[in-house]
Write a protein that holds these residues in place. Structure first.
Motif, PDB file in Angstrom:
ATOM      1  N   TYR A 198      25.680  44.867  65.720  1.00 34.65           N
ATOM      2  CA  TYR A 198      26.171  46.241  65.779  1.00 34.65           C
ATOM      3  C   TYR A 198      25.341  47.033  66.790  1.00 34.65           C
ATOM      4  CZ  TYR A 198      27.057  51.046  64.091  1.00 34.65           C
ATOM      5  OH  TYR A 198      27.386  52.376  63.987  1.00 34.65           O
ATOM      6  N   TRP A 215      21.728  47.289  65.098  1.00 38.34           N
ATOM      7  CA  TRP A 215      21.372  46.706  63.801  1.00 38.34           C
ATOM      8  C   TRP A 215      21.943  45.297  63.755  1.00 38.34           C
ATOM      9  CZ3 TRP A 215      23.528  44.395  59.553  1.00 38.34           C
ATOM     10  CH2 TRP A 215      22.729  44.323  58.403  1.00 38.34           C
ATOM     11  N   LEU A 277      28.014  57.135  57.316  1.00 34.29           N
ATOM     12  CA  LEU A 277      28.043  55.730  56.922  1.00 34.29           C
ATOM     13  C   LEU A 277      28.901  54.939  57.900  1.00 34.29           C
ATOM     14  CD1 LEU A 277      28.580  55.993  53.044  1.00 34.29           C
ATOM     15  CD2 LEU A 277      26.416  55.827  54.293  1.00 34.29           C
ATOM     16  N   ILE A 288      29.040  45.029  55.013  1.00 38.84           N
ATOM     17  CA  ILE A 288      27.715  45.654  55.008  1.00 38.84           C
ATOM     18  C   ILE A 288      27.882  47.138  55.295  1.00 38.84           C
ATOM     19  CG2 ILE A 288      25.474  45.755  56.169  1.00 38.84           C
ATOM     20  CD1 ILE A 288      25.728  42.760  56.680  1.00 38.84           C
ATOM     21  N   LEU A 290      25.975  50.692  56.207  1.00 41.35           N
ATOM     22  CA  LEU A 290      24.752  51.242  56.773  1.00 41.35           C
ATOM     23  C   LEU A 290      24.781  52.768  56.742  1.00 41.35           C
ATOM     24  CD1 LEU A 290      24.374  49.148  60.079  1.00 41.35           C
ATOM     25  CD2 LEU A 290      23.514  48.566  57.790  1.00 41.35           C
ATOM     26  N   ASP A 291      23.605  53.353  56.602  1.00 41.29           N
ATOM     27  CA  ASP A 291      23.408  54.785  56.808  1.00 41.29           C
ATOM     28  C   ASP A 291      23.014  54.970  58.268  1.00 41.29           C
ATOM     29  OD1 ASP A 291      22.370  57.356  57.081  1.00 41.29           O
ATOM     30  OD2 ASP A 291      21.407  57.356  55.122  1.00 41.29           O
ATOM     31  N   ILE A 292      23.833  55.731  59.034  1.00 42.21           N
ATOM     32  CA  ILE A 292      23.533  55.957  60.453  1.00 42.21           C
ATOM     33  C   ILE A 292      23.288  57.431  60.715  1.00 42.21           C
ATOM     34  CG2 ILE A 292      24.680  53.881  61.312  1.00 42.21           C
ATOM     35  CD1 ILE A 292      27.098  55.681  62.017  1.00 42.21           C
ATOM     36  N   PRO A 298      19.549  52.616  62.100  1.00 40.76           N
ATOM     37  CA  PRO A 298      20.487  52.373  60.999  1.00 40.76           C
ATOM     38  C   PRO A 298      19.786  51.669  59.839  1.00 40.76           C
ATOM     39  CG  PRO A 298      21.422  51.716  63.120  1.00 40.76           C
ATOM     40  CD  PRO A 298      19.965  51.974  63.345  1.00 40.76           C
ATOM     41  N   LYS A 299      20.172  52.046  58.609  1.00 42.02           N
ATOM     42  CA  LYS A 299      19.558  51.467  57.424  1.00 42.02           C
ATOM     43  C   LYS A 299      20.641  50.957  56.474  1.00 42.02           C
ATOM     44  CE  LYS A 299      15.533  54.538  57.599  1.00 42.02           C
ATOM     45  NZ  LYS A 299      14.746  55.595  56.889  1.00 42.02           N
ATOM     46  N   GLN A 300      20.477  49.739  56.009  1.00 40.51           N
ATOM     47  CA  GLN A 300      21.445  49.156  55.085  1.00 40.51           C
ATOM     48  C   GLN A 300      21.306  49.798  53.715  1.00 40.51           C
ATOM     49  OE1 GLN A 300      21.498  44.886  54.896  1.00 40.51           O
ATOM     50  NE2 GLN A 300      22.704  44.822  53.007  1.00 40.51           N
ATOM     51  N   SER A 303      25.868  45.871  50.346  1.00 39.42           N
ATOM     52  CA  SER A 303      26.704  44.803  50.915  1.00 39.42           C
ATOM     53  C   SER A 303      27.550  44.218  49.807  1.00 39.42           C
ATOM     54  CB  SER A 303      25.845  43.713  51.567  1.00 39.42           C
ATOM     55  OG  SER A 303      25.056  43.056  50.599  1.00 39.42           O
TER      56      SER A 303
END
Length: 500
Positions: A198, A215, A277, A288, A290-292, A298-300, A303
């Protein structure tokens, strides 16, 4: 194939006996059995069948099969922009009169050995993908190729102007998302990684697009010393080990449309953004989220795995979140020619994005009664779901409601009543044989959408492009429970069997 030998009378017979009644209704057998061969005057290619869907227009795009598409309204006119499967370039089709589509321009890519499959747009900006093609689909592994994404100005709808070019340095990009604004969201084949990852692309300066963040699934970054655990577990028996390997070993028998490096953990795309998101369809890694909120990091947050029990390669090919309903649609892409574990088309609960879970599976398509194949796995070619309408961000595309469109490789366009997300039902279908001169046994239905405030939808394949109109759109779910209205002559009158 002997579809043309299936009579209309056979298509109207519905074998519902005893307990089979409920099973057939849920599986979609009723809808399939009631499918009718389209009239000879239909613009659809010969051998087509439909139930509650009517073909109203057809174009072969000047013999350049379409792949992905995007549609927009400019003034009083509607334009369809298409990528191509076998030709490097893009077509612009005036579809203002859906019965008389007109190719108004083909924009060639200035080079060969490059896939120009994917396309997206918002407002006056269009983004098109460039990708290294596979050798068995005409690519030359040793020749130069174009890669990355091109940024276009389409203020003049039939004369696109290229503004910028972003290069990955790897194999290019596949399915991307441009919902408008500053960022494009890429499924990118970056150097040093296994499979696609990504990448968030900043195009605030259209002439100088630059990476804003990336990410990947831990294990993809080979150049950074990462690797995945061995796929060969210590098994209690050789039989168990063989079953495990059947799931994990590469399942793409022809090598086509696999991740760029042949890996099952790969982002197919498009990454689908909802607020802060993004939902990623990540093949064997599942969905999956992610917080963007910080695009640079980006943080997962969650999932959802689908493999096993479903097949590994492209275990999740696409995901479409509908946050206002608290659900997402997801599907795999099965390229095994009838081998290995099952594919899926699913509805997922995302009311809490941090805790997604499976709600239901869409019914598997069933062949019309009397078809010369027992299921679509044995019909030939690739089978199972392929693409869904990811263009919910377009103001000119109708928003997802109670009818869900999904394109299958060799089972055509399927339309489902999803008003009850725990019990989706097939409401309408349209599928047809390859037009004359098309290669392969499998119609690769690629994409579909329904333009805002219209009564027609668009479907495309790698062999043709067609537009089909839903017959009695607002009443389809009710009609699908009662059976279709019969409009034939006296010689082929037949009463459909009653069913739930």
């Amino acid at each position: 194939m002997r579809n043309a030998e299936i009579s209309r009378r056979q298509m109207l017979k519905v074998p519902l006996v005893g307990a089979a009644l409920a099973t057939a209704s849920q599986s979609g057998l009723v809808c399939e059995a009631l499918a009718q061969r389209v009239p000879a005057a239909s613009p659809a290619p010969p051998g087509a069948f439909a139930h509650h869907v009517e073909a109203i227009g057809y174009t072969d795009l000047d013999h350049r099969p379409a792949f992905k598409m995007a549609i927009r309204q400019v003034g009083e006119r509607w334009y369809l922009y298409t990528g191509h499967f076998w030709h490097s370039g893009w077509s612009i089709v005036d579809v203002t009169d859906p019965a008389k589509p007109e190719v108004v321009k083909f924009v060639p890519y200035p080079g060969t050995n490059t896939w120009t499959l994917q396309i997206d747009l918002s407002g006056d900006t269009m983004v098109t993908a460039l990708e290294k093609p596979f050798a068995n689909f005409g690519g030359d592994p040793g020749a130069p190729f174009g890669e990355g994404v091109l940024i276009w100005d389409i203020a003049d709808p039939i004369n696109p102007k290229q503004l910028g070019h972003y290069r990955t340095g790897g194999n290019g990009t596949h399915r991307n998302l441009y919902p408008g604004g500053r960022y494009v969201h890429l499924a990118a084949g970056m150097p040093g990684y296994k499979g696609n990852i990504y990448v968030i692309l900043d195009i605030s300066d259209r002439s100088n697009p630059r990476e804003a963040g990336r990410w990947w699934v831990p294990g993809q970054h080979e150049a950074g010393g990462e690797s995945f655990p061995s796929a060969e577990p210590v098994a209690a028996s050789q039989e168990a080990s063989d079953r495990y390997r059947l799931r994990l070993r590469p399942q793409c028998m022809c090598g086509a449309f696999c991740a760029s490096t042949g890996e099952d953990i790969s982002l197919h795309g498009p990454p689908y953004v909802v607020g802060d998101l993004v939902y990623l369809p990540y093949g064997a890694a599942g969905i999956i989220v992610l917080d963007i909120s910080d695009v640079s990091q980006p943080k997962q947050i969650s999932s959802l795995s689908f493999s096993p029990p479903f097949h590994s390669r492209f275990g999740v090919h696409g995901v479409l979140p509908i946050p206002e309903r608290g659900i997402a649609f997801a599907n795999s892409e099965n390229v095994t020619y009838g081998r290995g574990p099952m594919h899926h088309a699913s509805i997922v609960d995302i009311s809490d994005p941090a805790e997604p879970f499976l709600l239901s599976l869409l019914p598997e398509p069933v062949p019309p009664e009397g078809a010369p194949y027992s299921d679509f796995t044995t019909r030939g070619g690739w089978r199972g779901p392929h693409n869904i309408n990811h263009h919910q961000h377009h103001p000119d595309v109708e928003k997802q409601g109670d009818l869900f469109y999904i394109a299958h490789f060799n089972a055509g366009l399927r339309i489902y009543d999803v008003s009850n997300t725990r019990l989706p039902r097939e409401a309408a279908i349209s599928f047809h044989r390859n037009p004359p001169g098309a290669t392969g046994q499998c119609l690769r239905i690629s994409w579909c959408c329904r333009p805002r405030m219209s009564s027609w939808i668009v479907a495309a394949s790698s062999t043709s492009a067609t537009r089909t109109r839903v017959s009695g759109y607002s009443a389809i779910p009710a009609q699908s429970r009662r059976g279709p209205r019969h409009e034939g002559g006296a010689e082929d009158e037949a009463q459909p069997s009653k069913h739930l």
